[in-house]
Structures are given as C-alpha cells and as structure tokens.
Write an enzyme that holds these catalytic residues in place. Structure first.
Site, mmCIF file in Angstrom:
data_model
loop_
_atom_site.group_PDB
_atom_site.id
_atom_site.type_symbol
_atom_site.label_atom_id
_atom_site.label_comp_id
_atom_site.label_asym_id
_atom_site.label_seq_id
_atom_site.Cartn_x
_atom_site.Cartn_y
_atom_site.Cartn_z
ATOM 1 N N GLU A 24 14.110 37.307 -21.323
ATOM 2 C CA GLU A 24 15.237 36.369 -21.232
ATOM 3 C C GLU A 24 16.214 36.595 -22.389
ATOM 4 O O GLU A 24 15.866 37.197 -23.402
ATOM 5 C CB GLU A 24 14.725 34.924 -21.236
ATOM 6 C CG GLU A 24 13.965 34.551 -22.493
ATOM 7 C CD GLU A 24 14.462 33.260 -23.128
ATOM 8 O OE1 GLU A 24 15.686 32.990 -23.114
ATOM 9 O OE2 GLU A 24 13.602 32.528 -23.659
ATOM 10 N N LYS A 156 8.153 24.374 -25.228
ATOM 11 C CA LYS A 156 8.699 24.229 -26.589
ATOM 12 C C LYS A 156 8.225 22.933 -27.236
ATOM 13 O O LYS A 156 8.020 21.932 -26.579
ATOM 14 C CB LYS A 156 10.226 24.298 -26.551
ATOM 15 C CG LYS A 156 10.679 25.758 -26.427
ATOM 16 C CD LYS A 156 12.156 25.887 -26.573
ATOM 17 C CE LYS A 156 12.844 25.186 -25.446
ATOM 18 N NZ LYS A 156 12.815 25.941 -24.202
HETATM 19 N N1 PSU Z 1 12.314 29.466 -26.150
HETATM 20 C C1 PSU Z 1 12.811 29.722 -27.360
HETATM 21 N N2 PSU Z 1 14.137 29.620 -27.547
HETATM 22 C C2 PSU Z 1 14.984 29.291 -26.511
HETATM 23 C C3 PSU Z 1 14.459 29.043 -25.225
HETATM 24 C C4 PSU Z 1 13.110 29.141 -25.100
HETATM 25 O O1 PSU Z 1 12.064 30.033 -28.280
HETATM 26 O O2 PSU Z 1 16.186 29.261 -26.715
HETATM 27 C C5 PSU Z 1 15.373 28.744 -24.055
HETATM 28 C C6 PSU Z 1 14.746 29.423 -22.832
HETATM 29 O O3 PSU Z 1 15.705 30.293 -22.294
HETATM 30 C C7 PSU Z 1 14.436 28.295 -21.893
HETATM 31 C C8 PSU Z 1 15.507 27.320 -22.243
HETATM 32 O O4 PSU Z 1 14.469 28.706 -20.558
HETATM 33 O O5 PSU Z 1 15.531 27.388 -23.671
HETATM 34 C C9 PSU Z 1 15.255 25.945 -21.686
HETATM 35 O O6 PSU Z 1 16.415 25.172 -21.751
HETATM 36 P P1 PSU Z 1 16.561 23.846 -20.885
HETATM 37 O O7 PSU Z 1 15.612 22.865 -21.494
HETATM 38 O O8 PSU Z 1 18.004 23.408 -21.025
HETATM 39 O O9 PSU Z 1 16.225 24.226 -19.485
#
Ligand code: PSU
Ligand code: MN
Length: 300
Positions: A24, A156
């Site tokens: 990603e 996370k």
């Molecule tokens: N993990 C990390 N850093 C990030 C992300 C994940 O260590 O920036 C990103 C990933 O791309 C994940 C996104 O899919 O955050 C999720 O965001 P949201 O909660 O808006 O879906």
C-alpha cells in the site's frame, strides 16, 4: 489511457508463475513523515525481494491506478504535496484530480484483485474507531468482497480492536495469527484478544488460504505481532487526542499525534513491522505459488 496499469516487471512475474506482494502507499503519502516513508518503501522492497517475491507498490500515479511503481516513482510520490488518500470511494475521482494519491489497504486490496494478486502487505489495517462505532474503515468492507490476504500487525493502535475483530467475524474475514494466538496490536505487541486460529509455517498458511478460497471465501487477515524491544507498551499508546479530525483525516491525525507524543520510537516500530510483514508476505506469496495452480490463482 486505461484506468489500471500493471508494471511490466509485475506482469512478467505473474506470467511466469512467480510471486508478487502488493504494497500500500497511503503509508507513504499519509502515514509516515518524508524520509521515513522512503525508508519504509526501501525496507519493504528489499524484504519481499529477499523472500523471493516481486514488490508491487500500488498507487494513483499520473492519472492511473498503478500496480508496481519504481523506487524513483515512490520518491516522487512521497515528495508531492497534492496527493490524496485513496480509498475505493474516491478512487475514480482521484484519477482525474489530483491524479496522484496513496492507496489505503482497501484500495490496494481492490487493485490487487484486479491485477490477479493474492497477497498485500501493510503495517496496521484500518478498523472500527472508538466512539459511536460509526467510523469504520473501508479496509474491512473491501476485505469482505475480495479474495485477497492482507499481512499486517493487527489493527492500528488507535482503533477499537475488539469491535474490529467482531466486525471481521461478521464479514466472514478470518484473522489468522502468525505464530501466535493473540491479535497483534500494531505498535504494541498484543491487542489483548484471542484469535481462533494460528499457523506456524507459510506452507500451512498457504494450504489454509487455498482451501478458504476454493470454498468461495473472501479476504483474510494475517496478524504478525511485533515482539521484542521494538514494541511499545500498550499503556503508553493510550487513546490519541483527535477531537478535530474526522473522516479520512482521522487515521493520519492519530498517527501524527502518536509520533509527536512518543517520538522516534513510533517511527522505528512502524518501519520494523512494515519490513517484517513484507518479508512474511513475500514468503507466503512464494508458498501460495506451490499450492495453487495458475487456474486457481485466477480470481473467480
Ligand atoms: N498503517 C500504518 N499507517 C497508515 C495506514 C496503515 O502504519 O497510514 C493507513 C492504511 O493505508 C490504512 C488506512 O488502510 O491507514 C486506514 O485509514 P481509514 O481508517 O481512514 O480507513
Ligand atoms: Mn474512516
């Protein structure tokens, strides 16, 4: 110009039956500060290659959904200031404007499925944010419609891990513990929740995935805990202050908040888990090539 572009190196690897790991890029554009973002790309790149796989960084680049950026293109992406965080909901629009963006796990899973890839690697997946349970990452819904495996270090640290696990169960997305029966806690070693299955070898994992997909199963999460001295105690990761951040900005704001409060350790832990996940994803992609015939490998 077609909306999807698969890089020649990735196309060749697929054609010759080789292993590919999709990476990603929201972590490059929105997750980590400049230099660390490029470090993250290089370390994941090398780790997946050393495991025998071709890395394919997914991103919106020059108006296309690209599967496989070069390291130079990753650098260019990290340096741009006009990138958006790309999820399935704004993917189509992002191709037109601003034409450059980092793909979340959700958009990366979508791209992987379109390109015929089975394995995605990331740091931590999105999930259910604490509060009223209304802010739920599209990572979960996308996993519920694509037969793709995401290797991660759990949800996370700022998320409601129990609600996230519960939602994945509802969606039919298994969470498999890598050499552990406890859900990984991203920067913390554990999210303190028990999983229903664990695997100890990539062959065992590949076998499980092959059978899951043969029976029409959708996405799978592989949870690899960040053990040892790099993990940060959960007590130090207590809820991030994000009163002002809503919508897509919420996750990046929470990560920045953690980085500001806990400093370099957060970056180091994040880089380490990204690297370890890419290594495991690489070995898994190689093992999957042994259990799945090219016919099965095609998405049904
Ligand atoms: N993990 C990390 N850093 C990030 C992300 C994940 O260590 O920036 C990103 C990933 O791309 C994940 C996104 O899919 O955050 C999720 O965001 P949201 O909660 O808006 O879906
Ligand atoms: Mn959200």
């Amino acid at each position: 110009m077609s909306a999807l572009a698969i890089a020649p190196a990735v196309r060749d690897t697929i054609a010759s039956g080789g292993a590919v790991v999709a990476l990603e890029s929201a972590v490059i554009t929105h997750g980590l500060p400049g230099a660390a973002a490029l470090d993250a790309v290089r370390r994941q790149w090398t780790a997946s290659q050393e495991a025998g796989a071709t890395p394919a960084v997914v991103a919106v680049f020059d108006g296309q959904l690209r599967v496989g950026l070069s390291l130079e293109e990753c650098t260019a992406l990290a340096q741009r200031t006009d990138t958006v965080k790309v999820s399935p909901w704004n993917l189509g629009a992002a191709l037109t404007s601003p034409r450059f963006g980092g793909t979340t796990v959700a958009a990366t899973v979508q791209a992987a499925a379109l390109a015929g890839l089975r394995v995605v690697s990331t740091g931590g997946i999105g999930g259910v944010h604490p509060g009223d349970g209304q802010d739920v990452s599209a990572d979960l819904s996308e996993l519920s419609r694509r037969s793709v495996c995401v290797v991660c270090a759990g949800p996370k640290s700022t998320l409601d891990a129990a609600a996230t696990l519960e939602r994945l169960e509802t969606l039919g997305v298994p969470v498999i513990g890598w050499r552990s029966l406890v859900l990984a806690g991203f920067l913390a070693a554990s999210a303190g929740l028990r999983l229903s299955s664990r695997v100890d070898t990539v062959d065992e994992l590949a076998q499980l995935l092959g059978q899951h997909w043969e029976l029409g199963g959708v996405g799978v999460v592989v949870s690899q805990p960040l053990a040892g001295d790099l993990a940060i105690p959960s007590s130090e990761l207590a809820a991030a202050e994000t009163a002002s951040a809503r919508g897509p900005e919420r996750t990046p704001a929470e990560l920045r908040h953690l980085q500001a409060r806990l400093g370099e350790r957060v970056i180091e832990a994040n880089l380490a888990l990204l690297e370890r996940n890419a290594a495991l994803a690489g070995s898994l992609a190689v093992a999957l090539g042994r259990v799945m015939s090219p016919m099965d490998a095609r998405h049904g």
